[in-house]
Design an enzyme around this catalytic site. Structure first.
Site, PDB file in Angstrom:
ATOM      1  N   ARG A   1       0.861  -1.182   0.000  1.00  0.00           N
ATOM      2  CA  ARG A   1       0.000   0.000   0.000  1.00  0.00           C
ATOM      3  C   ARG A   1       0.899   1.234   0.000  1.00  0.00           C
ATOM      4  O   ARG A   1       1.978   1.241   0.586  1.00  0.00           O
ATOM      5  CB  ARG A   1      -0.911   0.034   1.227  1.00  0.00           C
TER       6      ARG A   1
ATOM      7  N   GLU B   1      -4.316   7.346  -4.413  1.00  0.00           N
ATOM      8  CA  GLU B   1      -4.442   6.734  -5.743  1.00  0.00           C
ATOM      9  C   GLU B   1      -5.696   7.287  -6.417  1.00  0.00           C
ATOM     10  O   GLU B   1      -6.778   7.180  -5.854  1.00  0.00           O
ATOM     11  CB  GLU B   1      -4.540   5.211  -5.638  1.00  0.00           C
TER      12      GLU B   1
ATOM     13  N   HIS C   1      -1.537   0.318  -9.923  1.00  0.00           N
ATOM     14  CA  HIS C   1      -2.113  -0.701  -9.032  1.00  0.00           C
ATOM     15  C   HIS C   1      -2.687  -1.879  -9.837  1.00  0.00           C
ATOM     16  O   HIS C   1      -3.860  -2.232  -9.709  1.00  0.00           O
ATOM     17  CB  HIS C   1      -3.207  -0.089  -8.147  1.00  0.00           C
TER      18      HIS C   1
END
Length: 314
Positions: free
Chosen positions: A227, A256, A275
């Site tokens: 993360r 994000e 991601h």
């Protein structure tokens, strides 16, 4: 009476779920407030959609009400409000994408070590010997040795690398050949490739900070598939600019997506991907199989897999 499952997942996934032998009733969780559907369901199947961050909700009253089980399709539960964990049972999709994420990590390691783009010749004049880096004989340091970290470790060992790891539990590695080291500082100072593969919790936020990065060996490569919140991004940029860290591969950031114009988009020592390391569309069937199997266990009165410990946050 059939179990009622409120699901955030797509129609095809929900149709397959409805074909479980128990014939559960599947209802679509509200797109803007998925938590609201829990008042009329036994199970809430959630995914880390932007809704949870964009519209953080106060604790519903009542909560959890009728709800008996929250199932997160992702391994991490940091996307969700803390009150979600107050359901009688919370499980997660741990392990579903670990092999894909490990493949991404190894691809990043080889891309950095071999850098075939830089070695490519485009004219006769460029023809000549070029030194390539190595993977065999290097040290891959892994922070977090769960499903993802273990999958990376197996691959690293098979490639002839030395694999060292730090894990919070202190338990011995389940992968033969992995060296367990005592501290993050030791791991940082010994690793050619540093892999972040640990959960995001209050304790791990900015775990990789300026102090950690001051201890890395020159030219080291940092890979974050965990993360973004685990890594202090300003400290990372400082370390890259100062030459203390050689390169960073980031599949996750905080937030994000990053704001427009953020330096990580264009930094010459950063490989940034959006991601995608889980390769979700390719492993979606594995999540479905896991949910169906856990549903069968639950209905037989057995414990489903990968129960989340609210105190640990994973």
């Amino acid at each position: 009476m059939s179990l009622v499952i409120a699901s955030q997942f797509d129609a095809d996934f929900n149709e397959a779920l409805a074909r479980h032998p128990s014939r559960p009733v599947i209802v679509e969780a509200a797109a803007d407030e998925p938590w609201a559907s829990a008042q009329d369901a036994d199970v809430l199947l959630v995914m880390p959609s932007p809704t949870w961050k964009r519209r953080p909700a106060p604790r519903p009253d009542p909560w959890p009400g009728r709800l008996q089980w929250v199932y997160s399709g992702s391994a991490g539960i940091d996307f969700y409000p803390e009150w979600l964990l107050d359901a009688p049972l919370v499980t997660c999709g741990r392990g579903v994408a670990s092999e894909e994420i490990a493949d991404y990590v190894i691809a990043a390691i080889y891309a950095q070590a071999k850098d075939l783009d830089a070695a490519t010749v485009r004219s006769r004049e460029e023809w000549g010997p070029k030194a390539l880096g190595q993977v065999a004989g290097t040290t891959i340091g892994i922070v977090g040795l769960g499903a993802i970290g273990s999958a990376v470790a197996r691959r690293g060992l098979a490639l002839g690398a030395h694999v060292a790891a730090v894990r919070r539990s202190g338990m011995q590695p389940g992968v033969t050949g992995v060296e367990l080291v005592a501290t993050l500082a030791e791991l940082a100072s010994r690793s050619d490739h540093i892999i972040l593969a640990l959960p995001s919790t209050a304790q791990t936020r900015n775990l990789v900070d300026a102090e950690f990065l001051s201890r890395v060996r020159p030219g080291a490569h940092l890979v974050n598939v965990a993360r973004g919140a685990i890594l202090d991004q300003e400290a990372l940029l400082d370390a890259l600019d100062a030459g203390r860290l050689g390169f960073a591969t980031l599949d996750v950031t905080e937030p994000e997506p990053l704001p427009a114009g953020h330096r990580l988009y264009t930094h010459p020592k950063v490989r940034l991907t959006p991601h995608i390391s889980s390769n979700y569309l390719r492993v979606r069937h594995r999540l479905l199989e896991k949910v169906l199997d856990d549903l069968s266990r639950y209905l037989r009165g057995e414990r489903p897999s990968d129960i989340v410990d609210p105190a640990r946050g994973y």
